[in-house]
Design an enzyme around this catalytic site. Structure first.
Site, PDB file in Angstrom:
ATOM      1  N   ALA A 107       0.846  -1.190   0.000  1.00 12.48           N
ATOM      2  CA  ALA A 107       0.000   0.000   0.000  1.00 12.48           C
ATOM      3  C   ALA A 107       0.886   1.247   0.000  1.00 12.48           C
ATOM      4  CB  ALA A 107      -0.917  -0.014   1.223  1.00 12.48           C
ATOM      5  N   CYS A 132      -5.040   2.683  12.803  1.00 15.76           N
ATOM      6  CA  CYS A 132      -5.607   1.893  13.904  1.00 15.76           C
ATOM      7  C   CYS A 132      -4.643   0.797  14.375  1.00 15.76           C
ATOM      8  CB  CYS A 132      -6.940   1.280  13.496  1.00 15.76           C
ATOM      9  SG  CYS A 132      -6.794  -0.119  12.360  1.00 15.76           S
ATOM     10  N   CYS A 142      -2.200   0.751   9.113  1.00 21.44           N
ATOM     11  CA  CYS A 142      -3.265   1.750   9.188  1.00 21.44           C
ATOM     12  C   CYS A 142      -3.084   2.528  10.498  1.00 21.44           C
ATOM     13  CB  CYS A 142      -4.605   1.012   9.177  1.00 21.44           C
ATOM     14  SG  CYS A 142      -6.077   2.057   9.310  1.00 21.44           S
ATOM     15  N   ASP A 183      10.126   0.834 -10.773  1.00 23.11           N
ATOM     16  CA  ASP A 183       9.305   1.456  -9.740  1.00 23.11           C
ATOM     17  C   ASP A 183       7.956   1.786 -10.367  1.00 23.11           C
ATOM     18  OD1 ASP A 183       8.902   2.443  -7.100  1.00 23.11           O
ATOM     19  OD2 ASP A 183       9.226   4.486  -7.787  1.00 23.11           O
ATOM     20  N   GLU A 184       6.909   1.806  -9.549  1.00 24.27           N
ATOM     21  CA  GLU A 184       5.547   2.114 -10.002  1.00 24.27           C
ATOM     22  C   GLU A 184       5.121   1.194 -11.156  1.00 24.27           C
ATOM     23  OE1 GLU A 184       3.783   3.915  -8.147  1.00 24.27           O
ATOM     24  OE2 GLU A 184       5.193   5.220  -7.102  1.00 24.27           O
ATOM     25  N   CYS A 185       5.450  -0.076 -11.026  1.00 20.52           N
ATOM     26  CA  CYS A 185       5.196  -1.051 -12.095  1.00 20.52           C
ATOM     27  C   CYS A 185       3.714  -1.238 -12.406  1.00 20.52           C
ATOM     28  CB  CYS A 185       5.838  -2.384 -11.755  1.00 20.52           C
ATOM     29  SG  CYS A 185       5.153  -3.151 -10.269  1.00 20.52           S
ATOM     30  N   GLN A 186       2.841  -0.845 -11.504  1.00 17.49           N
ATOM     31  CA  GLN A 186       1.404  -0.986 -11.754  1.00 17.49           C
ATOM     32  C   GLN A 186       0.964  -0.200 -12.977  1.00 17.49           C
ATOM     33  OE1 GLN A 186       2.591   0.654  -9.052  1.00 17.49           O
ATOM     34  NE2 GLN A 186       1.645   2.677  -9.000  1.00 17.49           N
TER      35      GLN A 186
END
Length: 191
Positions: A10, A145, A143, A85-88
């Site tokens: 994430a 939390c 997160c 990097d940022e392969c998405q």
């Protein structure tokens, strides 16, 4: 035998820092690294990869219509490793070209990026990596939390979670926050 690696996490999980540290480790051993990133990621400059903790490097920029295999064969066959990097943001065809480099040239390819967008949908490049990568590793973050964050929540200028808009909006901490699914559903009023 070389492998195609997909290391995802994430927002805020230090994917870019991990990519740049991996680059450093190869270079420290006098190995040649071909560092690449998709052209859509221009937030730190057209050809700069920069992590939140201040690590940065110059990278070759790959446009959506570029043939990564041809670029490799023409100018980078002496590389010992390819790090992305940022392969998405690569197209599924470009992921297949990276796969072919691994198979044909026995060169490891390490892809760092996001799994899903702000609505929890897979990016096309990430989907293809899940289908063809030899090694898939999650880089974890948390997160607020304390639970494991899995959602890249998009936020507006007031910090409110946004659930409409195009799949791609380039941004950092000003536009996204990593959340667990439970907190995201609550913040997005989807409970």
């Amino acid at each position: 035998m070389a492998k195609l690696y997909f290391k995802y996490g994430a927002m805020g999980s230090s994917k870019t820092a991990n990519a740049l540290i991996t680059r450093f480790n190869y270079q420290e051993r006098n190995m040649k690294v071909w560092l690449i990133k998709p052209s859509i990621d221009d937030r730190d400059g057209a050809n700069v990869i920069r992590s939140r903790i201040g690590l940065e490097a110059v990278a070759d920029v790959i446009t959506p219509d570029a043939d990564i295999l041809s670029l490799f064969e023409e100018s980078h066959r002496d590389a010992d490793v390819i790090i992305t990097d940022e392969c998405q943001f690569f197209t599924p065809e470009q992921i297949d070209q990276l796969r072919k480099i691994v198979d044909s040239y026995d060169i490891p390819v390490m892809c760092f990026g996001l799994r899903t967008d702000f609505l929890t949908h897979l990016f096309p490049g990430s989907r293809r990596l899940f289908e063809v990568a030899d090694s898939i590793t999650e880089i974890k973050t948390i997160c607020s939390c304390g639970s494991k964050a899995t959602v890249n929540a998009r936020i507006d200028e007031n910090g409110n979670v946004v659930t409409t808009g195009s799949q791609i909006l380039i941004g950092g901490n000003d536009s996204y926050i990593a959340m667990c699914h439970k907190c995201w559903k609550k913040a997005a009023n989807q409970e």
